[in-house]
Write a protein that holds these residues in place. Structure first.
Motif, mmCIF file in Angstrom:
data_model
loop_
_atom_site.group_PDB
_atom_site.id
_atom_site.type_symbol
_atom_site.label_atom_id
_atom_site.label_comp_id
_atom_site.label_asym_id
_atom_site.label_seq_id
_atom_site.Cartn_x
_atom_site.Cartn_y
_atom_site.Cartn_z
ATOM 1 N N UNK A 353 0.873 -1.171 -0.009
ATOM 2 C CA UNK A 353 0.042 0.114 -0.103
ATOM 3 C C UNK A 353 0.886 1.202 0.011
ATOM 4 N N UNK A 354 2.032 1.288 0.871
ATOM 5 C CA UNK A 354 2.664 2.432 0.831
ATOM 6 C C UNK A 354 3.678 2.438 -0.507
ATOM 7 N N UNK A 355 4.079 1.500 -0.964
ATOM 8 C CA UNK A 355 4.831 1.400 -2.277
ATOM 9 C C UNK A 355 3.991 2.267 -3.213
ATOM 10 N N UNK A 356 2.685 1.677 -3.297
ATOM 11 C CA UNK A 356 1.845 2.038 -4.371
ATOM 12 C C UNK A 356 1.498 3.843 -4.361
ATOM 13 N N UNK A 357 1.480 4.072 -3.070
ATOM 14 C CA UNK A 357 1.266 5.520 -2.994
ATOM 15 C C UNK A 357 2.494 6.364 -3.213
ATOM 16 N N UNK A 358 3.566 5.784 -2.800
ATOM 17 C CA UNK A 358 4.811 6.566 -3.339
ATOM 18 C C UNK A 358 5.369 6.660 -4.834
ATOM 19 N N UNK A 359 5.006 5.501 -5.612
ATOM 20 C CA UNK A 359 4.612 5.538 -6.956
ATOM 21 C C UNK A 359 3.731 6.560 -7.443
ATOM 22 N N UNK A 360 2.679 6.906 -6.986
ATOM 23 C CA UNK A 360 1.833 7.750 -7.394
ATOM 24 C C UNK A 360 2.499 9.100 -7.153
ATOM 25 N N UNK A 372 -4.900 13.798 -7.456
ATOM 26 C CA UNK A 372 -4.794 12.107 -7.682
ATOM 27 C C UNK A 372 -4.449 11.519 -6.478
ATOM 28 N N UNK A 373 -3.626 12.204 -5.543
ATOM 29 C CA UNK A 373 -3.104 11.597 -4.419
ATOM 30 C C UNK A 373 -4.099 11.159 -3.462
ATOM 31 N N UNK A 374 -5.441 11.822 -3.571
ATOM 32 C CA UNK A 374 -6.482 11.736 -2.414
ATOM 33 C C UNK A 374 -7.568 10.723 -2.979
ATOM 34 N N UNK A 375 -7.205 10.286 -4.090
ATOM 35 C CA UNK A 375 -8.464 9.157 -4.477
ATOM 36 C C UNK A 375 -7.848 7.605 -4.246
ATOM 37 N N UNK A 376 -8.710 6.994 -3.627
ATOM 38 C CA UNK A 376 -8.314 5.365 -3.454
ATOM 39 C C UNK A 376 -7.825 4.740 -4.202
#
Length: 393
Positions: A353-360, A372-376
């Motif tokens: 979960x953390x890696x996916x958010x850091x990628x975004x 876009x960072x506030x979207x599930x």
């Protein structure tokens, strides 16, 4: 603690003229010298109606306010789901305190309530509170005693963040992440009765990465607290109305802001366009990424029967007692590998979960205010399923 006081007098001196008064005096004497019986609290079973209702409450709380944790619960061993939901619901209840109190004094009272609740729960006398009921029932049925110190540390760390928001330096931020998100992973691992130095070592790095990412996600919300909190699929104020005018805070480490030339006033005026802000976000995000890389390296070393490249930083902290195996190298290699396999479901989820958010975050060039960072993250269940099959994160 207040001392109990009793006024014990000679009751017969109040009235001795009539038999009725004598009987009353006799009753008063009996009450004065009687011993209060010990009250035994009946243990609550997981199969009981109260425990099942508490499980439903905690599950709904996690589903509504921590979507990633709920999605990732499908990779947790089924028999520890009650503990998992209780621990995650506990985290939600503590983290939303700043959004539901009118001032810091009331916030401290709420934190003290949870400290008292933890003490009562571990004394087999839980209050009528869903998290406490569920934790008590789990410990009663399984015989597994979770670590009270770790639960208390989470409350204390959140309370400190309420009283003194922000971080002096990035080391202070890492310490906060360790005291919150890493503690959640330690607690979940202990729920499966896994007392493993190797598993805790990996969980520490994953927890720090998750905690740092969570602080980054909160930057726009704390800098502009009046804005709707659509972040991480949570409504404003974790689903509750805002009851106070929250002071603006930029919770990036001050040393990083200084190095990158970021000024708070500039962020309040220009938001994501503030000079140096993206560089500061990049520096903090890099530290989170480094912890994930370190966690993967540890797993790779264990799976290839290599000695760990470094020792567990928190080896001698309270709650980390591993008997005769005081270092990573003293643990048999087969045992380390087996422990990691058992802990995989717990550790894998937050790492992915953390890696996916850091990628975004990287895709938007570290613009922490990008919508876009506030979207599930809709890909999380799919990616987690695939990584689970590959036994990687």
């Amino acid at each position: 603690m207040a001392t109990s006081r009793y006024l014990i007098g000679n009751a017969s001196s109040f009235c001795t003229k009539t038999p009725k008064c004598s009987r009353i005096a006799s009753r008063h004497l009996s009450r004065a010298f009687s011993t209060t019986p010990n009250v035994q609290v009946a243990p609550v079973s997981l199969a009981s109606q109260d425990a099942q209702a508490s499980l439903t409450y905690c599950t709904n709380l996690v589903r509504n306010f921590d979507g990633p944790a709920y999605s990732l619960s499908h990779f947790i061993q089924p028999h520890i789901i009650p503990a998992y939901m209780a621990i995650r619901a506990f985290n939600i209840e503590i983290s939303r305190i700043p959004d539901i109190v009118s001032n810091t004094t009331i916030g401290q009272m709420r934190h003290q309530f949870w400290k008292d609740t933890i003490n009562k729960t571990f004394n087999a006398n839980p209050p009528e509170e869903p998290v406490a009921t569920l934790l008590s029932a789990y410990m009663q049925d399984t015989g597994i005693r979770l670590n009270k110190t770790w639960l208390t540390k989470i409350v204390s760390a959140r309370e400190q963040a309420l009283l003194r928001p922000g971080f002096t330096n990035i080391s202070e931020l890492e310490s906060y992440a360790e005291s919150t998100y890493s503690m959640l992973l330690y607690l979940t691992l202990s729920a499966i009765s896994l007392n493993s130095l190797t598993a805790d070592h990996v969980a520490s790095h994953v927890g720090k990465a998750a905690g740092i990412a969570a602080v980054l996600r909160g930057v726009p919300l704390l800098a502009f607290p009046g804005a709707p909190n659509s972040h991480s699929n949570n409504p404003a104020g974790m689903g509750l109305p805002m009851t106070r005018d929250r002071q603006r805070v930029v919770n990036l480490p001050l040393d990083v802001m200084s190095q990158c030339g970021v000024r708070e006033e500039d962020i309040y005026r220009n938001g994501g366009n503030a000079e140096g802000l993206r560089d500061a976000v990049f520096a903090v995000a890099t530290r989170a990424s480094d912890h994930l890389i370190t966690a993967r390296s540890l797993v790779k070393e264990v799976n290839s029967y290599q000695e760990p490249s470094h020792e567990f930083e928190h080896l001698y902290d309270e709650g980390h007692e591993y008997g005769s195996q005081n270092t990573d190298t003293q643990q048999p290699q087969e045992v380390r590998k087996r422990d990691l396999q058992q802990a995989y479901g717990v550790i894998m989820g937050p790492a992915i979960s953390t890696q996916l958010w850091l990628d975004r975050l990287q895709k938007v060039d570290f613009d922490i205010f990008h919508n876009s960072l506030r979207i599930q993250e809709w890909k999380l269940p799919i990616v987690a399923w695939w990584r689970n099959r590959q036994n990687t994160f």
